[in-house]
Design an enzyme around this catalytic site. Structure first.
Site, short mmCIF file in Angstrom:
data_model
loop_
_atom_site.label_atom_id
_atom_site.label_comp_id
_atom_site.label_asym_id
_atom_site.label_seq_id
_atom_site.Cartn_x
_atom_site.Cartn_y
_atom_site.Cartn_z
CE LYS A 193 -4.32 -1.72 1.40
NZ LYS A 193 -5.70 -1.27 2.05
CE LYS A 244 -6.54 -7.83 -1.89
NZ LYS A 244 -7.42 -7.33 -0.78
CE LYS A 304 -14.01 -3.30 0.92
NZ LYS A 304 -12.59 -3.03 1.78
P1 ATP Z 1 -9.07 -2.29 0.35
O1 ATP Z 1 -8.93 -2.29 -1.25
O2 ATP Z 1 -9.74 -1.26 0.92
O3 ATP Z 1 -7.86 -2.55 0.92
P2 ATP Z 1 -10.13 -5.05 0.22
O4 ATP Z 1 -11.49 -5.05 -0.27
O5 ATP Z 1 -8.77 -5.55 -0.14
O6 ATP Z 1 -9.89 -3.46 0.79
P3 ATP Z 1 -10.64 -5.74 2.86
O7 ATP Z 1 -11.98 -4.83 3.27
O8 ATP Z 1 -9.47 -5.24 3.72
O9 ATP Z 1 -10.38 -5.68 1.71
O10 ATP Z 1 -11.06 -7.34 2.98
C1 ATP Z 1 -12.15 -7.76 3.75
C2 ATP Z 1 -12.05 -9.39 3.29
O11 ATP Z 1 -12.08 -9.47 2.22
C3 ATP Z 1 -10.84 -9.97 4.04
O12 ATP Z 1 -11.16 -11.28 4.39
C4 ATP Z 1 -10.06 -10.08 2.81
O13 ATP Z 1 -9.36 -11.28 2.74
C5 ATP Z 1 -11.03 -10.41 1.69
N1 ATP Z 1 -10.77 -10.10 0.45
C6 ATP Z 1 -10.56 -8.90 -0.11
N2 ATP Z 1 -10.08 -8.77 -1.44
C7 ATP Z 1 -10.34 -10.28 -1.81
C8 ATP Z 1 -9.68 -10.89 -3.09
N3 ATP Z 1 -9.47 -10.13 -4.16
N4 ATP Z 1 -9.94 -12.25 -3.18
C9 ATP Z 1 -10.42 -12.82 -1.92
N5 ATP Z 1 -10.72 -12.20 -0.90
C10 ATP Z 1 -10.69 -10.87 -0.79
#
Ligand code: ATP
Ligand code: LTN
Length: 331
Positions: A115, A198, A201
């Site tokens: 990040k 990955k 969002k």
């Molecule tokens: P950000 O982009 O704001 O960092 P994010 O969507 O990557 O957020 P979080 O809100 O931190 O993720 O994640 C919430 C849950 O969703 C966690 O259990 C994380 O492992 C899961 N998750 C997030 N992105 C993925 C993905 N691409 N594939 C599988 N699991 C995911």
């Protein structure tokens, strides 16, 4: 097996539009295990502010996450659904654990490194650096046994376990050492526009992700435009990261195995795969979208659900916090 229910804790940040990665990697599994456990599902708003957020948008996103939790099928009879910032114990325990975690450990966290690649670590917030300690506090505060998350959280979970063990060793048995629960399909959904990163969002353009609240036609269009690999065979092989990702999403969405899907698309092209996958995802998410929009039309009801959840969470966590404080000599 004992009939004592296991405690489950997990959370999602209200930091943007929840994606199919959040659904397949986390939410779907929460729903699957909710009945046999005692569950705490948190909207981790304090984690979201480790990077800049627009305060108005954040307030809306918090409700949106609550609506999605309910719309995917989490049942308030089995699950305590609440906001992290409504339970002050999270930040209090985080401080205690900040004094147990080590600078070197936090420096090795890959999410922090990822990040801060663009802006550099000098200008990152100190909160982003200590983010995994707040996450450990979330989990340990409820003495959670199980933490259902996506694969990207493996390292943070390992750190939570290290902190729990170190605290117990130094101050006496206080915390349960939590176990990760990471399923194989859908644990790491990659970006539609770039299968080497990955799906997230808070990064990338809308074409990067499928949002849980995207309209069915938007989903079909995004899948149609997803990046593919050279060649034309539908196989999940190392030289085909984009097709592998599409097959993984397909498998996690429908429950069919990857070899089954490879057989079905033998001799057919990427176009067929994308058309069927777009339909399958649109169909799976449509009822969730409809229900979430219904729930969002009554914000007062969502707020009252969250208030009740926070009350339950405060009650459940108070004894653990008291114990941790007193073990450290702060009784
Ligand atoms: P950000 O982009 O704001 O960092 P994010 O969507 O990557 O957020 P979080 O809100 O931190 O993720 O994640 C919430 C849950 O969703 C966690 O259990 C994380 O492992 C899961 N998750 C997030 N992105 C993925 C993905 N691409 N594939 C599988 N699991 C995911
Ligand atoms: N760091 C997590 C979100 C999160 C979390 C938690 C997950 C915060 N606290 C406690 C499980 C348990 C992430 O997915 N990025």
């Amino acid at each position: 097996m004992s009939d004592q229910k296991q405690r489950v804790f997990s959370g999602i940040q209200p930091s943007g539009n929840l994606t199919i990665g959040n659904y397949l990697g986390a939410l779907k599994n929460w729903v699957a295990v909710q009945q046999e456990n005692e569950n705490f599902f948190c909207i981790v708003d304090l984690h979201a502010i480790t990077v800049p957020q627009d305060p108005k948008v954040l307030a809306e996103k918090i409700r949106e996450v609550a609506a999605i939790y309910l719309a995917v099928g989490l049942d308030p009879r089995h699950c305590t659904i609440f906001r992290q910032s409504a339970v002050p114990g999270h930040t209090e325990l985080a401080w205690l654990l900040n004094c147990v975690a080590r600078f070197g450990e936090l420096s090795r966290m890959t999410q922090f490194k990822d990040k801060t690649v663009r802006g550099g670590s000098d200008s990152a917030s100190a909160g982003l650096f200590t983010y995994p300690v707040l996450m450990a506090a979330d989990i340990l505060l409820y003495n959670a046994d199980l933490v259902p998350v996506g694969d990207d959280q493996r390292q943070h979970l390992e750190l939570s376990r290290t902190i729990a063990r170190r605290f117990n060793h130094t101050y006496g048995e206080t915390f349960v050492v939590p176990k990760p629960m990471i399923l194989s399909a859908g644990a790491r959904v990659m970006g539609l526009d770039d299968p080497t990163v990955k799906m997230s969002k808070s990064a990338g353009s809308p074409g990067h992700y499928i949002a849980i609240l995207d309209e069915p036609d938007v989903i079909r269009k995004k899948v149609r435009r997803a990046k593919t690999d050279s060649g034309s065979e539908v196989t999940a092989t190392a030289d085909k990261p984009a097709i592998t990702n599409l097959l993984d999403i397909y498998s996690a969405t429908t429950g069919r195995t990857i070899p089954e899907l490879e057989d079905e698309y033998e001799g057919r092209g990427y176009g067929d795969l994308k058309r069927d996958l777009g339909d399958a995802v649109a169909e799976a998410l449509a009822p969730i979208r409809t229900r979430a929009l219904e729930l969002l039309s009554d914000p007062a009801e969502l707020d009252s659900l969250l208030a009740a959840g926070s009350e339950k969470a405060r009650e459940a966590s108070a004894p653990v916090l008291r114990d941790a404080r007193s073990r450290m000599g702060l009784g």
